[in-house]
Design a protein around this motif. Structure first.
Motif, PDB file in Angstrom:
ATOM      1  N   TYR A 169     -10.309   4.956   7.281  1.00 35.36           N
ATOM      2  CA  TYR A 169      -9.903   3.581   7.583  1.00 35.36           C
ATOM      3  C   TYR A 169      -8.886   3.572   8.723  1.00 35.36           C
ATOM      4  O   TYR A 169      -7.890   4.294   8.682  1.00 35.36           O
ATOM      5  N   GLU A 211       0.329   9.217   1.428  1.00 37.53           N
ATOM      6  CA  GLU A 211      -0.560  10.243   1.979  1.00 37.53           C
ATOM      7  C   GLU A 211      -0.037  10.798   3.298  1.00 37.53           C
ATOM      8  O   GLU A 211      -0.500  11.818   3.782  1.00 37.53           O
ATOM      9  N   ASP A 254     -11.143   9.711  -2.362  1.00 40.40           N
ATOM     10  CA  ASP A 254     -12.115   9.791  -1.275  1.00 40.40           C
ATOM     11  C   ASP A 254     -12.107  11.204  -0.704  1.00 40.40           C
ATOM     12  O   ASP A 254     -11.174  11.598  -0.014  1.00 40.40           O
ATOM     13  N   TYR A 255     -13.152  11.982  -1.018  1.00 38.24           N
ATOM     14  CA  TYR A 255     -13.290  13.320  -0.459  1.00 38.24           C
ATOM     15  C   TYR A 255     -14.238  13.249   0.740  1.00 38.24           C
ATOM     16  O   TYR A 255     -14.994  12.278   0.876  1.00 38.24           O
ATOM     17  N   TYR A 301      -2.851  14.691  -1.005  1.00 34.20           N
ATOM     18  CA  TYR A 301      -4.138  14.168  -0.528  1.00 34.20           C
ATOM     19  C   TYR A 301      -4.348  12.746  -1.028  1.00 34.20           C
ATOM     20  O   TYR A 301      -4.853  11.892  -0.312  1.00 34.20           O
ATOM     21  N   ARG A 302      -3.930  12.504  -2.263  1.00 34.89           N
ATOM     22  CA  ARG A 302      -4.073  11.163  -2.838  1.00 34.89           C
ATOM     23  C   ARG A 302      -3.002  10.980  -3.904  1.00 34.89           C
ATOM     24  O   ARG A 302      -2.716  11.901  -4.683  1.00 34.89           O
ATOM     25  N   SER A 336       0.831  -1.211   0.000  1.00 38.02           N
ATOM     26  CA  SER A 336       0.000   0.000   0.000  1.00 38.02           C
ATOM     27  C   SER A 336       0.863   1.257   0.000  1.00 38.02           C
ATOM     28  O   SER A 336       0.747   2.112   0.870  1.00 38.02           O
ATOM     29  N   PRO A 339      -8.812   0.023   2.720  1.00 34.09           N
ATOM     30  CA  PRO A 339      -7.708   0.794   3.293  1.00 34.09           C
ATOM     31  C   PRO A 339      -7.488   2.194   2.723  1.00 34.09           C
ATOM     32  O   PRO A 339      -6.997   3.047   3.442  1.00 34.09           O
ATOM     33  N   LEU A 340      -7.829   2.446   1.484  1.00 30.59           N
ATOM     34  CA  LEU A 340      -7.517   3.770   0.953  1.00 30.59           C
ATOM     35  C   LEU A 340      -8.589   4.812   1.283  1.00 30.59           C
ATOM     36  O   LEU A 340      -8.455   5.967   0.921  1.00 30.59           O
ATOM     37  N   ARG A 341      -9.633   4.399   1.999  1.00 33.54           N
ATOM     38  CA  ARG A 341     -10.593   5.391   2.491  1.00 33.54           C
ATOM     39  C   ARG A 341      -9.930   6.194   3.604  1.00 33.54           C
ATOM     40  O   ARG A 341      -9.124   5.673   4.370  1.00 33.54           O
ATOM     41  N   LYS A 342     -10.305   7.459   3.671  1.00 28.84           N
ATOM     42  CA  LYS A 342      -9.651   8.340   4.639  1.00 28.84           C
ATOM     43  C   LYS A 342      -9.983   7.962   6.082  1.00 28.84           C
ATOM     44  O   LYS A 342      -9.217   8.236   6.994  1.00 28.84           O
ATOM     45  N   LYS A 347      -1.071   4.494   0.136  1.00 30.53           N
ATOM     46  CA  LYS A 347      -1.519   4.966   1.454  1.00 30.53           C
ATOM     47  C   LYS A 347      -0.356   5.607   2.204  1.00 30.53           C
ATOM     48  O   LYS A 347      -0.522   6.623   2.877  1.00 30.53           O
TER      49      LYS A 347
END
Lengths: 394, 153
Positions: free
Chosen positions: B144, A80, B61-62, A351-352, A74, B139-142, A77
């Motif tokens: 999570y 971020e 994901d906003y 942010y992403r 990941s 997992p990539l949701r804020k 992730k």
């Protein structure tokens, strides 16, 4: 009851005539059953932890179901939470054979986002390093391709020549595989005083060795029979499946980022985009061999003309904050288009982040290609798609 | 085609589509989940569009919505754009699959389903792709949180 009959056929290959005996099995009366076999996660020809579930009818492949994610970390992730300078160091853990190009993708994105122009010296050094990485990657691929098809010698040849490039990297970057040489705004150190001479020596050496590669595999009867006409990929399918890099170009899909969206010093060198038409395993093989010649030509054009200039731009601050917005930067790695998509909200971490890795898209063509071929052909196809598993799993 | 003619053509098909050009190098077209399949078909097959190569598919994901992001390129017409789908329903995010139009979407959509939990309707094989089938959450949701495996700095 079934039986086996043999059919003799006279074949001509180049100057050689030989008799090929074809076996045809009479299927009537034999009950066959389809079954599943796991290829991997530990298998020499998957070059990493990749599991392919094969649906088989005898030795014929009916379906290939890839199972990936064994080394998913990941990275997206992690990005971020990290600063842009830290993200650069994560990228060469994806496609470790194109480490330099992966680093470059993030650096270019940050530089474009901050609207900073790096010096010509940096651009030229980056281009030479990228092409050396491409050569090293293709050498390893060539060696392993031979090994996958049962010829161990090529592995030793490939690694012998790759070693010289790794030595050049070690001298300048301090590392042999994950170089981390690029930083936003430039490169970490200036090139080593021996760099130019060593690169020239290497090119001179490799120009005599690359024809040996052709002698050993490209012109080998057994090799040709195992690759020609096997696993044909059409141009339409290549585009629809998003197949980039030499794999796509072997099918005639013109997708070289170096040509279409030149970055660093690619706009000031002359090189051909290698495009083939047939799209079979052999043309994918040949595309990479020809690409090695082009890479050497690019390096030769630049190595004597490295301009003077600063190594790191002073305009890039220690803490980088990209303006609010969305950014996309693609580079041509040894495997295809690596895209970095960043959504920034103006803070020090993005942010992403999304990495469009070439391996992920290229892997899923296997099911389409391998249908009704033998397992041994699947190994040959997998070799010419040139998968690097950390690049797929990220 | 330049961005202006792309805009007028898309507006003629879908009057509800909104356009964003600031803060991005591409023309961004934002549309609702119900309209995406129709518009994507036209973008792919219309003679003036011919967006045949989807080079990136992902999701963001906003806080109040999910945004599906499709990067499209036309090999023949040499233009690029970004198609975005705004999914307002964060509890039950759903959107039509585009895997019948671009084959590469099938696997990228599985990745988005795995890591974001967006459900793709009519998808031929919607399973987790990177994580285990038994994995809980996306997992990539804020929002999570994984207290066992995640190290926060």
């Amino acid at each position: 009851m079934g039986g086996t009959s043999f059919e003799k056929r006279l074949c001509r290959y180049g100057k050689h005539d030989f008799i090929m005996i074809e076996e045809s099995t009479i299927k009537e009366g034999i009950k066959t059953q389809e079954y599943f076999v796991n290829m991997g996660p530990q298998h020499p020809s998957t070059h990493g932890v990749l599991r392919l579930m094969l649906e088989l009818d005898g030795e014929n492949v009916k379906k290939v179901i890839p199972h990936i994610g064994y080394i998913h970390r990941s990275i997206e992730k992690m990005c971020e939470k990290d600063s842009y300078r830290q993200i650069v160091h994560l990228t060469d853990r994806m496609d470790y054979l194109s480490a330099h190009m992966n680093n470059e993708a993030v650096c270019l994105l940050v530089e474009n986002g901050l609207e900073i122009e790096v010096s010509d010296r940096v651009k030229v050094i980056r281009t030479i390093m990228s092409e050396l990485t491409r050569l090293a990657s293709h050498q390893l691929w060539w060696g392993v391709m031979g090994m996958d098809l049962g010829a161990l010698t090529s592995f030793l040849y490939g690694f012998r020549d790759r070693e010289l490039i790794n030595d050049i990297f070690e001298e300048t970057c301090g590392a042999r595989l994950t170089m981390n040489y690029n930083v936003p705004g430039g490169v970490m150190f200036d090139i080593h005083p021996n760099f130019q001479q060593k690169v020239k020596d290497f090119i001179k050496h490799f120009k005599t060795k690359l024809p040996e590669y052709d002698d050993l595999l490209s012109n080998n009867v057994i090799f040709r029979q195992r690759t020609e006409g096997i696993g044909v990929l059409t141009k339409e399918d290549a585009i629809s499946y998003g197949i980039t890099g030499p794999t796509g170009r072997a099918s005639g899909f013109s997708n070289d980022i170096r040509k279409h969206k030149p970055y660093s010093a690619y706009d000031r060198v002359e090189f051909k985009e290698i495009l083939m038409e047939t799209g079979d395993t052999f043309s994918r093989y040949k595309a990479r061999i020809l690409e090695m010649w082009e890479s050497m030509s690019i390096i030769e054009q630049l190595i004597d003309n490295i301009p003077e200039g600063e190594i790191q731009s002073s305009a890039v601050k220690a803490v980088i904050k990209l303006p609010k917005g969305e950014y996309y930067q693609s580079v041509e790695t040894a495997r295809g288009e690596l895209g970095v998509y960043v959504v920034s909200d103006g803070l020090k971490s993005p942010y992403r982040v999304k990495f469009r890795s070439p391996g992920f898209s290229n892997l899923f063509i296997l099911d389409h290609l391998a249908h009704d071929y033998k397992i041994a052909d699947l190994v040959a196809m997998m070799s010419t798609i040139d998968l690097v598993v950390p690049d797929i799993d990220r | 085609m330049d961005n202006e003619s792309l805009k007028s053509k898309i507006t003629a098909w879908e009057p509800d589509a909104t356009f964003v050009e600031e803060g991005s190098q591409f023309l961004n077209v934002i549309i609702t989940p119900e309209k995406v399949l129709n518009l994507a078909n036209k973008l792919r097959f219309d003679e003036n569009m011919l967006f045949d190569f989807m080079f990136c598919l992902t999701c963001v994901d906003y806080p109040d919505h999910f945004m599906m992001v499709y990067h499209l390129r036309s090999i023949k017409n040499k233009h690029e754009m970004v198609l975005k789908v705004k999914i307002d329903n964060k509890e039950k995010p759903e959107v039509e699959t585009l895997s019948a139009i671009w084959r590469t979407a099938e696997y990228h959509e599985r990745e988005v389903y795995d890591l974001f939990g967006v459900v793709f309707l009519n998808h031929p094989d919607l399973r987790r792709i990177l994580l285990d089938e038994e994995w809980v959450g996306h997992p990539l949701r804020k929002d999570y949180v994984d207290t066992v495996n995640m190290i926060s700095l």
